[in-house]
Design an enzyme around this catalytic site. Sequence first.
Site, PDB file in Angstrom:
ATOM      1  CG  LEU A   1      -9.593  38.329 -14.968  1.00 15.70           C
ATOM      2  CD1 LEU A   1      -8.600  38.190 -16.115  1.00 15.70           C
ATOM      3  CD2 LEU A   1      -9.494  37.106 -14.038  1.00 15.70           C
TER       4      LEU A   1
ATOM      5  N   GLY B   1     -13.491  43.184 -15.456  1.00 15.65           N
ATOM      6  CA  GLY B   1     -13.868  44.529 -15.916  1.00 15.65           C
ATOM      7  C   GLY B   1     -13.184  44.886 -17.222  1.00 15.65           C
TER       8      GLY B   1
ATOM      9  CE1 TYR C   1     -14.178  36.703  -3.357  1.00 15.26           C
ATOM     10  CE2 TYR C   1     -14.882  34.417  -3.513  1.00 15.26           C
ATOM     11  CZ  TYR C   1     -14.613  35.629  -4.121  1.00 15.26           C
ATOM     12  OH  TYR C   1     -14.773  35.770  -5.488  1.00 15.26           O
TER      13      TYR C   1
ATOM     14  CE  LYS D   1     -17.528  37.887  -4.519  1.00 14.65           C
ATOM     15  NZ  LYS D   1     -17.770  39.014  -5.423  1.00 14.65           N
TER      16      LYS D   1
ATOM     17  N   PRO E   1     -19.674  32.868 -11.644  1.00 18.97           N
ATOM     18  CG  PRO E   1     -18.476  34.756 -12.281  1.00 18.97           C
ATOM     19  CD  PRO E   1     -19.360  34.230 -11.186  1.00 18.97           C
ATOM     20  CB  CYS E   2     -16.174  28.213 -13.132  1.00 16.47           C
ATOM     21  SG  CYS E   2     -15.894  28.609 -14.871  1.00 16.47           S
TER      22      CYS E   2
ATOM     23  NE  ARG F   1      -9.845  25.134  -7.791  1.00 21.20           N
ATOM     24  CZ  ARG F   1      -9.854  24.210  -6.832  1.00 21.20           C
ATOM     25  NH1 ARG F   1     -10.482  23.050  -6.998  1.00 21.20           N
ATOM     26  NH2 ARG F   1      -9.248  24.446  -5.682  1.00 21.20           N
TER      27      ARG F   1
ATOM     28  CG  ASP G   1      -4.071  19.531  -3.107  1.00 20.75           C
ATOM     29  OD1 ASP G   1      -3.167  20.116  -3.742  1.00 20.75           O
ATOM     30  OD2 ASP G   1      -4.188  18.292  -3.045  1.00 20.75           O
TER      31      ASP G   1
HETATM   32  P1  NAP Z   1      -9.594  41.741  -9.819  1.00 23.46           P
HETATM   33  O1  NAP Z   1      -8.919  41.572 -11.124  1.00 23.46           O
HETATM   34  O2  NAP Z   1      -8.833  41.465  -8.577  1.00 23.46           O
HETATM   35  O3  NAP Z   1     -10.164  43.233  -9.741  1.00 23.46           O
HETATM   36  C1  NAP Z   1     -10.779  43.689  -8.585  1.00 23.46           C
HETATM   37  C2  NAP Z   1     -11.409  45.009  -8.905  1.00 23.46           C
HETATM   38  O4  NAP Z   1     -12.082  45.499  -7.736  1.00 23.46           O
HETATM   39  C3  NAP Z   1     -10.390  46.084  -9.312  1.00 23.46           C
HETATM   40  O5  NAP Z   1     -10.966  46.882 -10.319  1.00 23.46           O
HETATM   41  C4  NAP Z   1     -10.210  46.876  -8.025  1.00 23.46           C
HETATM   42  O6  NAP Z   1      -9.816  48.229  -8.249  1.00 23.46           O
HETATM   43  C5  NAP Z   1     -11.635  46.832  -7.485  1.00 23.46           C
HETATM   44  N1  NAP Z   1     -11.703  47.079  -6.045  1.00 23.46           N
HETATM   45  C6  NAP Z   1     -11.202  46.295  -5.048  1.00 23.46           C
HETATM   46  N2  NAP Z   1     -11.433  46.877  -3.859  1.00 23.46           N
HETATM   47  C7  NAP Z   1     -12.102  48.045  -4.107  1.00 23.46           C
HETATM   48  C8  NAP Z   1     -12.584  49.099  -3.292  1.00 23.46           C
HETATM   49  N3  NAP Z   1     -12.473  49.072  -1.956  1.00 23.46           N
HETATM   50  N4  NAP Z   1     -13.181  50.147  -3.895  1.00 23.46           N
HETATM   51  C9  NAP Z   1     -13.309  50.192  -5.241  1.00 23.46           C
HETATM   52  N5  NAP Z   1     -12.879  49.241  -6.062  1.00 23.46           N
HETATM   53  C10 NAP Z   1     -12.259  48.180  -5.504  1.00 23.46           C
HETATM   54  O7  NAP Z   1     -10.917  40.899  -9.725  1.00 23.46           O
HETATM   55  P2  NAP Z   1     -11.658  40.010 -10.840  1.00 23.46           P
HETATM   56  O8  NAP Z   1     -10.963  38.709 -10.893  1.00 23.46           O
HETATM   57  O9  NAP Z   1     -11.877  40.826 -12.065  1.00 23.46           O
HETATM   58  O10 NAP Z   1     -13.047  39.750 -10.103  1.00 23.46           O
HETATM   59  C11 NAP Z   1     -14.196  40.554 -10.365  1.00 23.46           C
HETATM   60  C12 NAP Z   1     -15.382  39.926  -9.633  1.00 23.46           C
HETATM   61  O11 NAP Z   1     -15.541  38.580 -10.072  1.00 23.46           O
HETATM   62  C13 NAP Z   1     -15.209  39.857  -8.117  1.00 23.46           C
HETATM   63  O12 NAP Z   1     -16.442  40.174  -7.510  1.00 23.46           O
HETATM   64  C14 NAP Z   1     -14.816  38.410  -7.863  1.00 23.46           C
HETATM   65  O13 NAP Z   1     -15.216  37.997  -6.584  1.00 23.46           O
HETATM   66  C15 NAP Z   1     -15.583  37.705  -8.959  1.00 23.46           C
HETATM   67  N6  NAP Z   1     -15.046  36.386  -9.386  1.00 23.46           N
HETATM   68  C16 NAP Z   1     -13.743  36.291  -9.796  1.00 23.46           C
HETATM   69  C17 NAP Z   1     -13.241  35.052 -10.178  1.00 23.46           C
HETATM   70  C18 NAP Z   1     -11.817  34.861 -10.640  1.00 23.46           C
HETATM   71  O14 NAP Z   1     -11.408  33.707 -10.857  1.00 23.46           O
HETATM   72  N7  NAP Z   1     -11.033  35.930 -10.812  1.00 23.46           N
HETATM   73  C19 NAP Z   1     -14.085  33.929 -10.152  1.00 23.46           C
HETATM   74  C20 NAP Z   1     -15.408  34.075  -9.744  1.00 23.46           C
HETATM   75  C21 NAP Z   1     -15.868  35.320  -9.366  1.00 23.46           C
HETATM   76  P3  NAP Z   1      -8.224  48.602  -8.325  1.00 23.46           P
HETATM   77  O15 NAP Z   1      -7.734  48.082  -9.646  1.00 23.46           O
HETATM   78  O16 NAP Z   1      -8.216  50.088  -8.270  1.00 23.46           O
HETATM   79  O17 NAP Z   1      -7.576  47.939  -7.157  1.00 23.46           O
HETATM   80  P1  GDP Z   2      -9.269  28.316  -5.836  1.00 17.72           P
HETATM   81  O1  GDP Z   2      -9.715  27.747  -7.140  1.00 17.72           O
HETATM   82  O2  GDP Z   2     -10.268  29.237  -5.238  1.00 17.72           O
HETATM   83  O3  GDP Z   2      -8.832  27.239  -4.885  1.00 17.72           O
HETATM   84  O4  GDP Z   2      -8.033  29.287  -6.061  1.00 17.72           O
HETATM   85  P2  GDP Z   2      -6.650  29.256  -6.855  1.00 17.72           P
HETATM   86  O5  GDP Z   2      -6.817  29.854  -8.189  1.00 17.72           O
HETATM   87  O6  GDP Z   2      -5.711  29.916  -5.915  1.00 17.72           O
HETATM   88  O7  GDP Z   2      -6.258  27.733  -7.099  1.00 17.72           O
HETATM   89  C1  GDP Z   2      -5.784  26.986  -6.052  1.00 17.72           C
HETATM   90  C2  GDP Z   2      -5.296  25.615  -6.506  1.00 17.72           C
HETATM   91  O8  GDP Z   2      -4.144  25.764  -7.340  1.00 17.72           O
HETATM   92  C3  GDP Z   2      -4.879  24.796  -5.296  1.00 17.72           C
HETATM   93  O9  GDP Z   2      -5.069  23.433  -5.561  1.00 17.72           O
HETATM   94  C4  GDP Z   2      -3.396  25.133  -5.192  1.00 17.72           C
HETATM   95  O10 GDP Z   2      -2.663  24.138  -4.488  1.00 17.72           O
HETATM   96  C5  GDP Z   2      -2.997  25.169  -6.677  1.00 17.72           C
HETATM   97  N1  GDP Z   2      -1.799  25.982  -6.940  1.00 17.72           N
HETATM   98  C6  GDP Z   2      -0.645  25.471  -7.423  1.00 17.72           C
HETATM   99  N2  GDP Z   2       0.291  26.435  -7.520  1.00 17.72           N
HETATM  100  C7  GDP Z   2      -0.299  27.592  -7.106  1.00 17.72           C
HETATM  101  C8  GDP Z   2       0.162  28.930  -6.999  1.00 17.72           C
HETATM  102  O11 GDP Z   2       1.325  29.264  -7.285  1.00 17.72           O
HETATM  103  N3  GDP Z   2      -0.748  29.868  -6.579  1.00 17.72           N
HETATM  104  C9  GDP Z   2      -2.037  29.540  -6.277  1.00 17.72           C
HETATM  105  N4  GDP Z   2      -2.895  30.510  -5.901  1.00 17.72           N
HETATM  106  N5  GDP Z   2      -2.499  28.266  -6.339  1.00 17.72           N
HETATM  107  C10 GDP Z   2      -1.641  27.307  -6.751  1.00 17.72           C
END
Ligand code: NAP
Ligand code: GDP
Length: 321
Positions: free
Chosen positions: A16, A18, A142, A146, A169-170, A215, A277
């Site tokens: 996402l 990247g 996790y 982190k 990030p949030c 959130r 929740d």
């Molecule tokens: P994502 O969409 O799930 O992508 C994860 C990435 O990590 C993919 O490119 C995946 O490669 C790669 N990856 C996973 N395991 C690997 C391994 N063993 N070796 C090499 N590559 C690997 O994640 P994202 O949401 O972009 O998150 C990116 C960063 O932001 C993470 O560190 C996450 O903890 C942090 N973050 C995310 C959020 C959020 O809401 N999404 C919020 C705060 C922080 P493949 O595509 O090949 O599987």
């Molecule tokens: P979080 O922010 O780390 O807790 O992660 P999520 O993005 O999974 O958000 C979780 C919140 O969304 C919780 O309050 C869940 O109860 C609510 N939620 C409602 N529907 C869904 C669903 O279909 N998937 C996920 N992942 N969360 C959901």
Amino acid sequence: MSAENKVILVTGGSGLIGKAIEEVVKQEKQAYENETWIFISSKDADLCNKEQTQKLFEKHKPTHVIHLAAMVGGLFHNMAHNLDFLRNNLAINDNILHTSFEFGVKKVVSCLSTCIFPDKTTYPIDETMVHNGPPHPSNFGYSYAKRMIDVSNKAYHEQHGCMFTSVIPCNVFGPHDNYNLQSSHVIPALIRKMSDAIERGDETYTVFGSGKPLRQFIYSMDLAKLFLWVLREYHSVEPIVLSVDEVDEVSIAEAAEVIKKSINFKGDLSYDTSKPDGQYKKTASNKKLRSHLPNFQFTKFEDAMKESVQWYIDNKDSARK
Ligand code: NAP
Ligand code: GDP
């Protein structure tokens, strides 16, 4: 290659965040001709494996690393796999940071999350509070993995003078999200499930949980711009929160209504309170970010959601499920 030139390796380049960074870099290409960007996925190397990580660094010889790769997932995926989240992320982070040290990488920007803060705390949370108490039990694997990035960054700095830093990030959403219902975060889960509900002609969509948790959601394109600023302009080992303002926090129910409107689901929303929740809130202060970038404009939540929903509709067949 002159001393100014940068080779920037982005781990997690297929995810996402990247993909958003790749898009923003593409848009600004002319302005930064001294930068060579390399976006990698798990197909290029399993970063849990030290030898594969070293081979990757030998191949690309990065001067800078944006480290995004991680085992990532929503509430339900975390609850079921705390051990895997802990072990995989500890391994990936240690391999990236130590290989960066061995190869003399000038700067590493890693990614923490507002999910990893203490569960019992005062609000808003800020960069000084990361280690002040146990995380929420739903995602402790996790969270501790982190948190160790921040500990490592400080140790590499103290012992070897490395500039390894991190951002916090949030919750993030946008194009190229993970729509797999076992592992997805709430926004991609709701987009996919409401789209499926429309196709089936359902009259009600049931959101998991009470809808009351709060959130802060940041659009991946905004976060990508902030990542580039951190890489180029933020020169401190201390982490920095990258979040929308506190006033922009929304409830899950409000987010669900915005998704419903964007995707044009005409039915009703109901709430299944038998489902967890998770954390009630994790309100973070972006005061430090605002002290550097007081005028940064975040995309309106509704506009960012429309773009994200449109991306899913246009890419339903190829999206990560
Ligand atoms: P994502 O969409 O799930 O992508 C994860 C990435 O990590 C993919 O490119 C995946 O490669 C790669 N990856 C996973 N395991 C690997 C391994 N063993 N070796 C090499 N590559 C690997 O994640 P994202 O949401 O972009 O998150 C990116 C960063 O932001 C993470 O560190 C996450 O903890 C942090 N973050 C995310 C959020 C959020 O809401 N999404 C919020 C705060 C922080 P493949 O595509 O090949 O599987
Ligand atoms: P979080 O922010 O780390 O807790 O992660 P999520 O993005 O999974 O958000 C979780 C919140 O969304 C919780 O309050 C869940 O109860 C609510 N939620 C409602 N529907 C869904 C669903 O279909 N998937 C996920 N992942 N969360 C959901």
